[in-house]
Design a protein around this motif. Sequence first.
Motif, short mmCIF file in Angstrom:
data_model
loop_
_atom_site.label_atom_id
_atom_site.label_comp_id
_atom_site.label_asym_id
_atom_site.label_seq_id
_atom_site.Cartn_x
_atom_site.Cartn_y
_atom_site.Cartn_z
N HIS A 187 0.50 20.52 42.69
CA HIS A 187 0.87 19.59 41.62
C HIS A 187 1.20 20.35 40.33
CE1 HIS A 187 0.91 15.96 39.18
NE2 HIS A 187 0.07 16.54 38.34
N ALA A 188 0.44 21.40 40.04
CA ALA A 188 0.68 22.17 38.82
C ALA A 188 2.05 22.85 38.84
CB ALA A 188 -0.42 23.22 38.64
N GLN A 189 2.57 23.12 40.04
CA GLN A 189 3.87 23.77 40.17
C GLN A 189 4.98 22.79 40.56
OE1 GLN A 189 4.52 27.00 39.38
NE2 GLN A 189 2.42 26.95 38.61
N ASP A 190 4.67 21.49 40.53
CA ASP A 190 5.65 20.46 40.88
C ASP A 190 6.15 20.66 42.31
OD1 ASP A 190 7.05 18.15 40.37
OD2 ASP A 190 8.80 19.17 39.55
N ARG A 191 5.24 21.00 43.20
CA ARG A 191 5.54 21.16 44.62
C ARG A 191 4.63 20.24 45.42
NH1 ARG A 191 8.48 26.01 45.86
NH2 ARG A 191 9.27 26.83 43.89
N THR A 192 4.90 20.13 46.71
CA THR A 192 4.04 19.34 47.58
C THR A 192 3.02 20.25 48.25
OG1 THR A 192 5.41 19.62 49.56
CG2 THR A 192 6.00 17.82 48.04
N PRO A 193 1.89 19.69 48.72
CA PRO A 193 0.94 20.52 49.46
C PRO A 193 1.56 21.17 50.68
CG PRO A 193 -0.12 18.48 48.77
CD PRO A 193 1.34 18.33 48.44
N THR A 194 2.53 20.49 51.32
CA THR A 194 3.20 21.11 52.47
C THR A 194 4.01 22.32 52.04
OG1 THR A 194 3.33 18.96 53.60
CG2 THR A 194 4.82 20.70 54.36
N ASP A 195 4.69 22.21 50.89
CA ASP A 195 5.42 23.37 50.36
C ASP A 195 4.48 24.55 50.15
OD1 ASP A 195 7.78 21.94 50.28
OD2 ASP A 195 7.54 21.36 48.17
N LEU A 196 3.31 24.25 49.58
CA LEU A 196 2.36 25.32 49.31
C LEU A 196 1.81 25.90 50.60
CD1 LEU A 196 0.75 27.00 47.29
CD2 LEU A 196 -0.95 25.17 47.21
N ALA A 197 1.49 25.04 51.57
CA ALA A 197 0.95 25.54 52.84
C ALA A 197 1.96 26.44 53.54
CB ALA A 197 0.58 24.36 53.74
N ARG A 198 3.24 26.06 53.51
CA ARG A 198 4.27 26.89 54.14
C ARG A 198 4.40 28.23 53.40
NH1 ARG A 198 8.32 24.26 56.96
NH2 ARG A 198 8.08 22.50 55.52
N ALA A 199 4.35 28.15 52.06
CA ALA A 199 4.45 29.38 51.27
C ALA A 199 3.24 30.29 51.50
CB ALA A 199 4.58 29.03 49.79
N VAL A 200 2.06 29.69 51.66
CA VAL A 200 0.86 30.49 51.95
C VAL A 200 1.02 31.21 53.28
CG1 VAL A 200 -1.57 30.29 52.60
CG2 VAL A 200 -0.74 29.20 50.52
N ALA A 201 1.56 30.51 54.28
CA ALA A 201 1.79 31.16 55.57
C ALA A 201 2.74 32.34 55.43
CB ALA A 201 2.34 30.15 56.57
N ALA A 202 3.78 32.18 54.59
CA ALA A 202 4.72 33.28 54.37
C ALA A 202 4.05 34.43 53.63
CB ALA A 202 5.92 32.77 53.58
N TRP A 203 3.19 34.10 52.64
CA TRP A 203 2.51 35.16 51.89
C TRP A 203 1.56 35.93 52.80
CZ3 TRP A 203 3.31 36.29 46.69
CH2 TRP A 203 2.47 37.27 46.16
N ARG A 204 0.85 35.22 53.65
CA ARG A 204 -0.05 35.91 54.58
C ARG A 204 0.73 36.73 55.60
NH1 ARG A 204 -4.34 30.92 55.47
NH2 ARG A 204 -5.58 31.32 53.58
N GLN A 205 1.96 36.32 55.86
CA GLN A 205 2.78 37.07 56.80
C GLN A 205 3.30 38.37 56.18
OE1 GLN A 205 6.75 35.56 57.69
NE2 GLN A 205 6.35 35.80 59.89
N GLY A 206 3.68 38.33 54.91
CA GLY A 206 4.29 39.53 54.34
C GLY A 206 4.18 39.67 52.84
#
Length: 294
Positions: A187-206
Amino acid sequence: MPDCSCPDDGYPCKHAAALCYQAARLLDEDPFVLFLMRGRGEQELLASLARRNAARSAVEQTERAERSREAGPQGRTDGAPTLPSVLARTVLAPSGGPAAPLLPPPLPAPGGPGRPAVFPADPEAPDPLALDLLATEAAARAHLLLTTGRDPVAGLTPWQDAVRLAAAHPGSGLTASTRALYRDLAHAQDRTPTDLARAVAAWRQGGAAGLAVLEEPWDPPAGPFDRARPALIAADLPAFRPWRNRLSTASLQLRLGRDGLWYGYESDAGREDWWPRGTPDADPVGVITALLGR
């Protein structure tokens, strides 16, 4: 207020606020921590005060005795004793006067960042999970700055920093508290929790490179990208269709990062809902083989 190199435009930023909360808690428990931060332990300080008070008392007694002798047997004197002193403006003057005492040498750096206290839940207070996360993060960054002089996250955008924080939290997305953390960060970044979850998966990947692969398609030059499709065909893998830096089938995808690594993605067939999977590798065949479990 402590300074922080994070990109947060709040004043104070979340890291400085967490550090202030932690410092206030320590000072509430033991006010002598304030002196310890300046290099003076509790026992050392109390002993110094005792010696100073004893010396001052001796001076006062001597001066009272001298005034009594001057006044005679029946005389008396009024007024407080005069103690030796130095004007503050003299001590603080740029030049001249006695020099100010030197600061004590810095204490050695601790072996690692400490753990924050357990913050009780209070409807009027900030979320204890968020406080714990930010205090832990601030302590880790402070320790790294103290020991290396570097802050590897100083150049991140607020969105990248939010993704990094969520990715660093153990068990993110699995409990009610971490789901709330995802919701608040998104919410603080004007994104959805799904957006954040997908981005977290990408961050953990690389890391930051993995997040860039998720969000930034680009046109790679001739070379590894052109050689990938023949290599996949030679390995008897499904035919991949190219688009910019991506090679896709109905449910598998390879994305070439600017770091020269291939990143694997999966989606339910026909949905185009791609999620990072697996470990990046310079060999596209190896990435797909790992995703297929061969």
